[in-house]
Design an enzyme around this catalytic site. Structure first.
Site, PDB file in Angstrom:
ATOM      1  N   PHE A 195      55.834  97.630  64.819  1.00 46.42           N
ATOM      2  CA  PHE A 195      55.451  97.355  63.432  1.00 46.42           C
ATOM      3  C   PHE A 195      56.045  96.015  63.036  1.00 46.42           C
ATOM      4  CE2 PHE A 195      55.850  97.048  58.906  1.00 46.42           C
ATOM      5  CZ  PHE A 195      54.578  97.404  58.477  1.00 46.42           C
ATOM      6  N   ASP A 250      62.715  90.672  66.036  1.00 47.17           N
ATOM      7  CA  ASP A 250      62.362  91.035  64.668  1.00 47.17           C
ATOM      8  C   ASP A 250      63.439  91.984  64.144  1.00 47.17           C
ATOM      9  OD1 ASP A 250      61.443  92.060  62.308  1.00 47.17           O
ATOM     10  OD2 ASP A 250      59.384  92.377  62.989  1.00 47.17           O
ATOM     11  N   LYS A 255      63.528  91.858  54.295  1.00 46.36           N
ATOM     12  CA  LYS A 255      64.019  93.055  53.615  1.00 46.36           C
ATOM     13  C   LYS A 255      65.376  92.818  52.930  1.00 46.36           C
ATOM     14  CE  LYS A 255      60.946  96.393  55.491  1.00 46.36           C
ATOM     15  NZ  LYS A 255      60.356  96.473  56.807  1.00 46.36           N
TER      16      LYS A 255
HETATM   17  C1  PLP Z   1      59.061  95.824  57.132  1.00 46.89           C
HETATM   18  C2  PLP Z   1      58.957  95.112  58.418  1.00 46.89           C
HETATM   19  C3  PLP Z   1      58.154  93.959  58.553  1.00 46.89           C
HETATM   20  C4  PLP Z   1      57.257  93.452  57.449  1.00 46.89           C
HETATM   21  O1  PLP Z   1      57.940  93.125  56.291  1.00 46.89           O
HETATM   22  P1  PLP Z   1      57.136  92.979  54.900  1.00 46.89           P
HETATM   23  O2  PLP Z   1      58.144  92.417  53.953  1.00 46.89           O
HETATM   24  O3  PLP Z   1      56.646  94.331  54.512  1.00 46.89           O
HETATM   25  O4  PLP Z   1      55.999  92.046  55.159  1.00 46.89           O
HETATM   26  C5  PLP Z   1      58.164  93.314  59.766  1.00 46.89           C
HETATM   27  N1  PLP Z   1      58.906  93.771  60.793  1.00 46.89           N
HETATM   28  C6  PLP Z   1      59.682  94.855  60.704  1.00 46.89           C
HETATM   29  C7  PLP Z   1      60.494  95.292  61.875  1.00 46.89           C
HETATM   30  C8  PLP Z   1      59.729  95.582  59.516  1.00 46.89           C
HETATM   31  O5  PLP Z   1      60.466  96.684  59.428  1.00 46.89           O
END
Ligand code: PLP
Length: 419
Positions: free
Chosen positions: A148, A233, A262
Site C-alpha cells: 500500500f 516507504d 503521516k
Molecule cells: C498512508 C500511506 C501512504 C499514503 O499516504 P497518504 O497521505 O494517504 O497519501 C503511503 N504509504 C504508506 C506505507 C502508507 O501507510
C-alpha cells in the site's frame, strides 16, 4: 452485541448529512468525533474513546499535542502559505533538522504520503536515465505484492487490491511485482533496466506484516549488487511507531530514499517528504517537480517541532517499552479468539478467529466499549495507539478486546456446543 452508548440527534444528524452529501469512499465506524486530547477522542454526545488507530499513525504524538499546537498557532499568526516562489523563514530549519534526523543531505517536501511516493518514483526514473544510463522510457521499478503506497493512478497501478484498482485503468507501466519477503523472487526480477526497489519496511495496510529480520538487509544487498536505489516507504512505519525513528534502523539498513508522511505533520497538517542524498535529490532543477503547498511555512514550523520531539528519543522509547507490554498482553489472547499477533512497538496486527465474526464486528463492539480500532482485510484488527498512551490505557483497550471476544464466543452457537 448491544451498543450502550446514548446516540443523540446530533450524532444521527451528522451521520445522515455525511452519508447524504459525502462520497461513500470510506466505511466509517459509527462515531462522530468532536474533539481530541492525547490518546482520547470525544464524540458529539460527550462519550470518550481511547484512540487505537491514531488516524493510521498520523497522530503518533497524540491529539492536540500542546507543543505542536503552540507552534502551529504561533505560525498561523505570522504567515502560513507562501509557495516556494520565495524562501520562507521556517523552511530552512525544518529541512536541515529533518535531513540530519535521517542522516541524509537533502529533503524534498510534499504534502500527502502518496505525493512523496510519486516523487520518489520520478526521482528513481530520472536517476536511472541520467546516472545509471538506462535507455529512455525503459526503466522498471520493483514493488511488492500486498503493498500500500497510496491512491494516485500510478501508485495503484502496482496495487493488487481489487477495490483500489477496479475500473481505474489504463495503468502506468514500468513496475514489476514480487512477493513480499521473497528475496529469491526479487533477485530473479532484477534486470539491467531496474532503477529502484520500493518497499514498506513493515506492510501496514496489509495487516502489519512484519518480514523476517534478514529481509530488509537482503533487499539492501540486492539493490547494491544491481546498482539500483532502495526506497523505504516509512510513511507508516517511521517516526517512532515501531520503537525507533525508522524501522530500517532496527535491522541495520540505510535506504537510499526515505519516504515520510503521516506523523511528520504532527496530526496538525499534512506534511510529507522524500529524504536522500544530493546524488539523487540534487538531480532536480527548477520546474522539474513541485507542489504549491509543499514545504509551506506552517507545515515547516510543525514539521520542525515534530523533528525536535523525535530528537530526544522519548517517543521512540515509549513505543519500545509500551509496545513490548502491549504485545505481551495481546499474545495472552492467543487461543482466546486471537489466532495471530504481528508487529513491533506500539503497532500490532491482531488476527481474529473468523468463527467469532469479522474484525469489523469486533471493532464495532470495541467502539461500544469506548475503544476505536480499525479492521483491515476481513479478519485483522490493526492497532496503533498514539505513542503518548499510558500502560493503564493500553490495559483498558486490551481488556475491552478480551471482553468483546468473550462475548462473541458466548453468542456463537457452534462454539457453545464445543465448550
Ligand atoms: C498512508 C500511506 C501512504 C499514503 O499516504 P497518504 O497521505 O494517504 O497519501 C503511503 N504509504 C504508506 C506505507 C502508507 O501507510
Amino acid at each position: 452485541m448491544t451498543d450502550h452508548r446514548a446516540l443523540s440527534p446530533a450524532h444521527l444528524q451528522a451521520v445522515e448529512q455525511i452519508e447524504a452529501y459525502g462520497s461513500h469512499n470510506y466505511h466509517p465506524l459509527p462515531v462522530v468525533i468532536e474533539s481530541g486530547s492525547g490518546a482520547w477522542l470525544t464524540d458529539v454526545d460527550g462519550n470518550s474513546y481511547l484512540d487505537f488507530l491514531s488516524a493510521y499513525s498520523a497522530v503518533n504524538f497524540g491529539h492536540s499535542n500542546p507543543a505542536l499546537v503552540k507552534v502551529a498557532v504561533e505560525q498561523l499568526g505570522k504567515v502560513s502559505i507562501t509557495s516556494r516562489a520565495v524562501y520562507s523563514a521556517t523552511y530552512g530549519p525544518f529541512i536541515e533538522a529533518l535531513a540530519k534526523l535521517c542522516g541524509k543531505d537533502m529533503v524534498l517536501p510534499m504534502n500527502t504520503g502518496v505525493e512523496a511516493v510519486e516523487t520518489s518514483l520520478k526521482l528513481a526514473r530520472k536517476w536511472g536515465y541520467e546516472v545509471k544510463g538506462v535507455p529512455e522510457d525503459m526503466a522498471n521499478i520493483i514493488v511488492m505484492e500486498g503493498n500500500f503506497h497510496g491512491r494516485t493512478i500510478s501508485v495503484i497501478s502496482f496495487s493488487d487490491d481489487e477495490d483500489a484498482t477496479g475500473s481505474y485503468g489504463p495503468f502506468t507501466p514500468g513496475f514489476v511485482k514480487v512477493p513480499y519477503g521473497d528475496l529469491a523472487a526479487m533477485e530473479a526480477a532484477m534486470d539491467e533496466h531496474t532503477v529502484a526497489i520500493l518497499v514498506e519496511p513493515i506492510q501496514g495496510e496489509a495487516g502489519v506484516i512484519t518480514p523476517p529480520a534478514d529481509y530488509l538487509p537482503g533487499v539492501r544487498a540486492i539493490a547494491d549488487r544491481h546498482n539500483v536505489l532502495m526506497i523505504a516507504d516509512e510513511i507508516q512505519s517511521g517516526l517512532g511507531r515501531t520503537g525507533t525513528t525508522f524501522y530500517c534502523e532496527q535491522v541495520g539498513v540505510i535506504p537510499d530514499l526515505y519516504l515520510l508522511g503521516k506523523a511528520l505533520g504532527g496530526g496538525v497538517v499534512p506534511v510529507s517528504a522524500v529524504v536522500g542524498n544530493a546524488d539523487i535529490l540534487g538531480l532536480l532543477k527548477p520546474g522539474q517537480h513541485g507542489s504549491t503547498f509543499g514545504g509551506n511555512p506552517l507545515a515547516a514550523a510543525v514539521g520542525l517541532a515534530v523533528v525536535r520531539l523525535l530528537e530526544t528519543g522519548e517517543m521512540q522509547a515509549r513505543s519500545r517499552e509500551l509496545g513490548a507490554y502491549l504485545h505481551g498482553r495481546l499474545t495472552g489472547l492467543l487461543g482466546h479468539g486471537v489466532t495471530e499477533v504481528r508487529g513491533i512497538g506500539l503497532w500490532a496486527g491482531v488476527d481474529i478467529d473468523p468463527a467469532l465474526g469479522s474484525a469489523r464486528t469486533i471493532c464495532e463492539a470495541m467502539l461500544a466499549k469506548g475503544v476505536i480500532a480499525k479492521d483491515t482485510h476481513g479478519s485483522t484488527i490493526r492497532m496503533a495507539p498514539p505513542l503518548v498512551i499510558t500502560r493503564e490505557e493500553l490495559d483498558l483497550a486490551v481488556d475491552a478486546l478480551a471482553e468483546c471476544l468473550a462475548e462473541a464466543r458466548a453468542t456463537t452457537p457452534e462454539l457453545q456446543l464445543l465448550h
